[in-house]
Design a protein around this motif. Structure first.
Motif, PDB file in Angstrom:
ATOM      1  N   ASP A 135       0.838  -1.202   0.000  1.00 29.25           N
ATOM      2  CA  ASP A 135       0.000   0.000   0.000  1.00 29.25           C
ATOM      3  C   ASP A 135       0.874   1.254   0.000  1.00 29.25           C
ATOM      4  OD1 ASP A 135      -2.244  -1.580   0.075  1.00 29.25           O
ATOM      5  OD2 ASP A 135      -2.574  -1.338   2.236  1.00 29.25           O
ATOM      6  N   GLY A 136       0.531   2.190  -0.843  1.00 23.33           N
ATOM      7  CA  GLY A 136       1.232   3.470  -0.872  1.00 23.33           C
ATOM      8  C   GLY A 136       2.423   3.532  -1.787  1.00 23.33           C
ATOM      9  N   VAL A 137       2.879   2.395  -2.304  1.00 19.91           N
ATOM     10  CA  VAL A 137       4.006   2.381  -3.238  1.00 19.91           C
ATOM     11  C   VAL A 137       3.491   2.689  -4.637  1.00 19.91           C
ATOM     12  CG1 VAL A 137       5.866   0.998  -4.242  1.00 19.91           C
ATOM     13  CG2 VAL A 137       5.260   0.712  -1.823  1.00 19.91           C
ATOM     14  N   ARG A 138       4.110   3.661  -5.307  1.00 18.25           N
ATOM     15  CA  ARG A 138       3.712   4.046  -6.658  1.00 18.25           C
ATOM     16  C   ARG A 138       4.747   3.567  -7.658  1.00 18.25           C
ATOM     17  NH1 ARG A 138       3.254   9.129  -4.307  1.00 18.25           N
ATOM     18  NH2 ARG A 138       4.693  10.009  -5.848  1.00 18.25           N
ATOM     19  N   THR A 155       8.189   5.096  -6.287  1.00 19.59           N
ATOM     20  CA  THR A 155       8.184   6.074  -5.186  1.00 19.59           C
ATOM     21  C   THR A 155       7.588   5.406  -3.961  1.00 19.59           C
ATOM     22  OG1 THR A 155       7.874   7.875  -6.777  1.00 19.59           O
ATOM     23  CG2 THR A 155       7.455   8.357  -4.450  1.00 19.59           C
ATOM     24  N   PHE A 156       8.365   5.392  -2.864  1.00 17.90           N
ATOM     25  CA  PHE A 156       7.952   4.726  -1.635  1.00 17.90           C
ATOM     26  C   PHE A 156       7.315   5.721  -0.661  1.00 17.90           C
ATOM     27  CE2 PHE A 156      11.286   1.938  -3.241  1.00 17.90           C
ATOM     28  CZ  PHE A 156      10.735   0.680  -3.049  1.00 17.90           C
ATOM     29  N   PRO A 157       6.346   5.262   0.125  1.00 18.12           N
ATOM     30  CA  PRO A 157       5.745   6.129   1.153  1.00 18.12           C
ATOM     31  C   PRO A 157       6.674   6.272   2.352  1.00 18.12           C
ATOM     32  CG  PRO A 157       4.805   3.937   1.294  1.00 18.12           C
ATOM     33  CD  PRO A 157       5.731   3.922   0.103  1.00 18.12           C
ATOM     34  N   ASP A 158       6.358   7.228   3.216  1.00 17.12           N
ATOM     35  CA  ASP A 158       7.225   7.507   4.362  1.00 17.12           C
ATOM     36  C   ASP A 158       7.262   6.371   5.376  1.00 17.12           C
ATOM     37  OD1 ASP A 158       7.832   9.993   3.317  1.00 17.12           O
ATOM     38  OD2 ASP A 158       6.288  11.049   4.475  1.00 17.12           O
ATOM     39  N   ASN A 159       6.249   5.501   5.383  1.00 17.36           N
ATOM     40  CA  ASN A 159       6.193   4.464   6.417  1.00 17.36           C
ATOM     41  C   ASN A 159       7.010   3.221   6.070  1.00 17.36           C
ATOM     42  OD1 ASN A 159       4.341   3.756   4.346  1.00 17.36           O
ATOM     43  ND2 ASN A 159       3.221   2.430   5.759  1.00 17.36           N
ATOM     44  N   LYS A 201      13.405   7.641  -1.255  1.00 19.45           N
ATOM     45  CA  LYS A 201      11.996   7.538  -1.635  1.00 19.45           C
ATOM     46  C   LYS A 201      11.816   7.150  -3.091  1.00 19.45           C
ATOM     47  CE  LYS A 201       8.861  10.397  -0.292  1.00 19.45           C
ATOM     48  NZ  LYS A 201       7.961   9.490   0.432  1.00 19.45           N
ATOM     49  N   GLU A 202      12.646   7.664  -3.997  1.00 13.63           N
ATOM     50  CA  GLU A 202      12.499   7.360  -5.417  1.00 13.63           C
ATOM     51  C   GLU A 202      13.660   6.490  -5.890  1.00 13.63           C
ATOM     52  OE1 GLU A 202      12.696   9.899  -9.453  1.00 13.63           O
ATOM     53  OE2 GLU A 202      10.893  10.321  -8.243  1.00 13.63           O
TER      54      GLU A 202
END
Length: 239
Positions: free
Chosen positions: A132-135, A155-159, A165-166
């Motif tokens: 979840d949250g990974v684009r 692009t990874f989320p902060d959690n 992140k990229e």
């Protein structure tokens, strides 16, 4: 989910199958030129590693010495005796790297944080990309070594604790991960991480040799230079 990510997940054993995996155990030998620079010259020699497949957790023994083990868990690190007595810890290790650059040495807890979150990511790739949250976005293909690799910009989320992140992930015709580009927040040096000697373990694909090299200002990998890190994995088992 992109068509490329779906192909990659299937090629590595399938997301539904992966969801039944709890842990990955293996022996790790870690070497490389960066260890001397970071004042961690001994690296790891056939250390026993247990990575949790469902959450961000890894344990390595012995570390940093016989009779002790390191635990990475949800962004925190600690060192304890084999009996479970805590010796030292960092609750916010990432903050301790503020102001660091490629030349900055690490203490043993910082070193363990780096390898703890890194191994958690490496051993759960590419399934981590479906979190979840990974684009994920497929971008232009890349040609290297006479091959044409498909590329995901991720692009990874902060959690999720990651190098940065990229990142970019490169896959060969079989859908296997062959390269990963990132610039670690904790050291700042642009790196390319190549994977080799892919093995099938219970139907899942794991690279058993990894080599990390610097990239230069023109985004070219320095393959003839000494490896920043070399990782060799043996005796991989899943439970």
């Amino acid at each position: 989910m992109s068509d490329l990510l779906e192909k990659v997940l299937d090629a590595h054993g399938g997301l539904e199958n992966w969801r039944r995996v709890n842990h990955i155990d293996f022996l790790l030998t870690l070497r490389g030129a960066a260890l001397e620079l970071k004042k961690q010259p001994h690296g790891l020699r056939a250390a026993l590693v247990k990575v949790d497949a469902k959450r961000q957790r890894a344990a390595i023994a012995p570390f940093p010495a016989p009779g002790c083990r390191g635990i990475y868990e949800e962004g925190k690190v600690r060192i304890e005796t084999d009996a479970g007595v805590e010796i030292s810890k960092l609750d916010e290790p990432r903050r301790t790297f503020e102001g660091y650059d490629r030349q900055s040495p690490w203490n043993e807890l910082q070193f363990f944080y780096f390898i703890g979150y890194a191994l958690t990511n490496y051993l759960t790739m590419p399934f981590l990309l479906a979190s979840d949250g990974v684009r994920c976005e497929e971008i232009a293909p890349h040609e290297e070594h006479g091959e044409r690799w498909q590329v995901l910009k991720v692009t990874f989320p902060d959690n999720i604790e990651v190098h940065c992140k990229e990142q970019r992930f490169y896959f060969n015709d079989a859908g296997h991960l062959v390269r990963n580009d990132y610039t670690p927040d904790v050291s700042k040096g642009p790196a390319s991480h190549y994977t080799f000697d892919h093995k099938s373990i219970n139907g899942f694909i794991f690279p058993t040799h990894r080599r990390v090299v610097f990239r230069d200002a023109n985004d070219q990998t320095l393959l003839r230079a000494p490896s920043i890190f070399r990782l060799d994995l043996e005796a991989i088992t899943l439970s």
